[in-house]
Design an enzyme around this catalytic site. Structure first.
Site, PDB file in Angstrom:
ATOM      1  N   LYS A 160      76.554  12.858 100.810  1.00  0.00           N
ATOM      2  CA  LYS A 160      76.276  13.935 101.757  1.00  0.00           C
ATOM      3  C   LYS A 160      75.610  13.345 102.991  1.00  0.00           C
ATOM      4  O   LYS A 160      74.625  12.618 102.880  1.00  0.00           O
ATOM      5  CB  LYS A 160      75.382  14.987 101.101  1.00  0.00           C
ATOM      6  CG  LYS A 160      76.007  15.644  99.878  1.00  0.00           C
ATOM      7  CD  LYS A 160      75.031  16.569  99.167  1.00  0.00           C
ATOM      8  CE  LYS A 160      73.933  15.774  98.475  1.00  0.00           C
ATOM      9  NZ  LYS A 160      72.997  16.653  97.723  1.00  0.00           N
ATOM     10  N   GLY A 178      71.759  21.525  99.739  1.00  0.00           N
ATOM     11  CA  GLY A 178      72.331  20.505  98.870  1.00  0.00           C
ATOM     12  C   GLY A 178      72.842  21.075  97.563  1.00  0.00           C
ATOM     13  O   GLY A 178      73.914  20.694  97.078  1.00  0.00           O
ATOM     14  N   ASP A 179      72.081  22.004  96.981  1.00  0.00           N
ATOM     15  CA  ASP A 179      72.523  22.656  95.746  1.00  0.00           C
ATOM     16  C   ASP A 179      73.778  23.477  96.000  1.00  0.00           C
ATOM     17  O   ASP A 179      74.711  23.483  95.191  1.00  0.00           O
ATOM     18  CB  ASP A 179      71.418  23.574  95.213  1.00  0.00           C
ATOM     19  CG  ASP A 179      70.098  22.850  95.010  1.00  0.00           C
ATOM     20  OD1 ASP A 179      70.122  21.642  94.709  1.00  0.00           O
ATOM     21  OD2 ASP A 179      69.047  23.498  95.172  1.00  0.00           O
TER      22      ASP A 179
END
Length: 366
Positions: free
Chosen positions: A237, A288-289
């Site tokens: 990411k 992010g989750d």
């Protein structure tokens, strides 16, 4: 669920994804300012793995959350709130001797970037998770088992559990691991190395380019993949720049637990890079989750690498445009239309608050 034994009565059914980890009651301030100055807070939920479970369930997948909470009212609230998203909470144990974790955070001050987070989680019920307190039935019947490095930092027992779950063995589901390096949680000075070892045992790894640099001194996606050759797929990411996926040919989510999970064989590898859309950020929490949930949703649906990354970006954009940790995802058809845009059209995408319900095929915020 039994507060006497501390274990849950588990109904083993087919599940798309099991998410194991701590969730906490989260208190969000009623107005911007220092925690010392905020007069009141609104109660919500937060936890990396339960965030993923909630987003997946809201997107129509069968998700189970495995954890432990206290027998207190906060534990009741977590089970009720997470279950309201459609998540199976039947495998959540109740611990009469330990409390449910809570935390407080400030509202994002966009002019000064001031931000405070205060955790009250040491000695929590979830920190007592171990191979002995998580029954095997709680982890049965899933296509994907999603974990994060946060759990490993909570206690020695939790680390033992994580080592067991990331050990390659026949019949395990596809193991997804989000590194989630949190230096403040680790009392072990070798925490970063522990996370690298755990990641090497997974089949799918999510890691931020910045956290890999901070934790492991690895600069750039290629260096990260070189340090993690074992997983079938690694997703790096890169924040507002996008994300890069390294995936061995044939990588997909199995229809049932796969006895060959993690077997590299002689498969080749494909590298896919996708930019992120421009997002008007309400709060930089939970993105992010959400990215992991969007990616896993697309993986479960058998979508291409490009679409897996784009669905990750879209789910992250949903989280970024709301103040809490968990956002209602866009309708599947709406997200699919956006993910199918041409490269040029995708590059001009602008997403702001309310975009998930706008119904605008081009994806522009109203």
């Amino acid at each position: 669920m039994s507060s006497l034994t501390g274990t849950a009565a588990v109904d083993v059914t087919d599940t798309d994804v099991i998410c194991l980890g701590e969730s906490m009651v989260t208190f969000l301030p009623s107005r911007p300012g220092r925690l010392a100055d905020v007069p009141s807070f609104d109660r919500t939920i937060g936890g990396a793995e339960s965030n993923v479970a909630c987003a997946l369930a809201a997107a129509g997948h069968r998700a189970r959350w495995v954890s432990r909470v206290g027998t207190d009212g906060f534990g009741d609230h977590l089970i009720r709130a997470i279950g309201a998203y459609g998540v199976d909470t039947g495998a959540v144990g109740r611990d009469p001797a330990r409390p449910t974790g809570v935390y407080f955070r400030t509202a994002t001050d966009r002019s000064t970037d001031a931000h405070e987070v205060v955790y009250y989680r040491r000695g929590s019920a979830a920190s007592a998770m171990s191979p002995a307190t998580v029954p095997p039935a709680a982890l049965a019947g899933a296509r994907v088992l999603h974990l994060s490095g946060i759990t490993a930092a909570l206690s020695g027992d939790c680390l033992d559990l994580m080592r067991e779950l990331t050990t390659r063995r026949p019949g395990r589901p596809l193991v997804s691991f989000d590194v989630n390096h949190r230096p403040g949680l680790w009392r072990d000075p070798d925490g970063a190395r522990v996370l690298l070892d755990l990641a090497r045992g997974a089949d799918l790894v999510f890691v931020g380019e910045d956290e890999a640099a901070d934790a492991w001194g690895l600069i750039g996606p290629d260096a990260i993949r070189a340090a993690l050759p074992e997983p079938a797929a690694v997703v790096v990411k890169q924040g507002a720049q996008g994300a890069t996926e390294y995936a061995r040919d044939g990588f997909t989510a199995p229809e049932a637990p796969d006895p060959t999970a993690g077997d590299a064989g002689d498969a080749g590898e494909t590298v896919t890079r996708e930019p992120a859309p421009v997002v008007e950020v309400a709060a930089p929490v939970g993105a992010g989750d959400a990215f992991a949930a969007g990616y896993l949703s697309a993986l479960l649906r058998g979508l291409t690498a490009r679409d897996r990354l784009r669905h990750g970006h879209l789910m992250a954009a949903a989280a970024l445009t709301v103040p809490g940790d968990v956002a209602v995802p866009p309708a599947t058809g709406h997200a699919d239309r956006l993910a199918a845009l041409s490269g040029d059209a995708w590059g001009t995408l602008r997403l702001g608050p309310g975009w998930t319900t706008a119904g605008d095929e081009e994806g522009h915020a109203p």
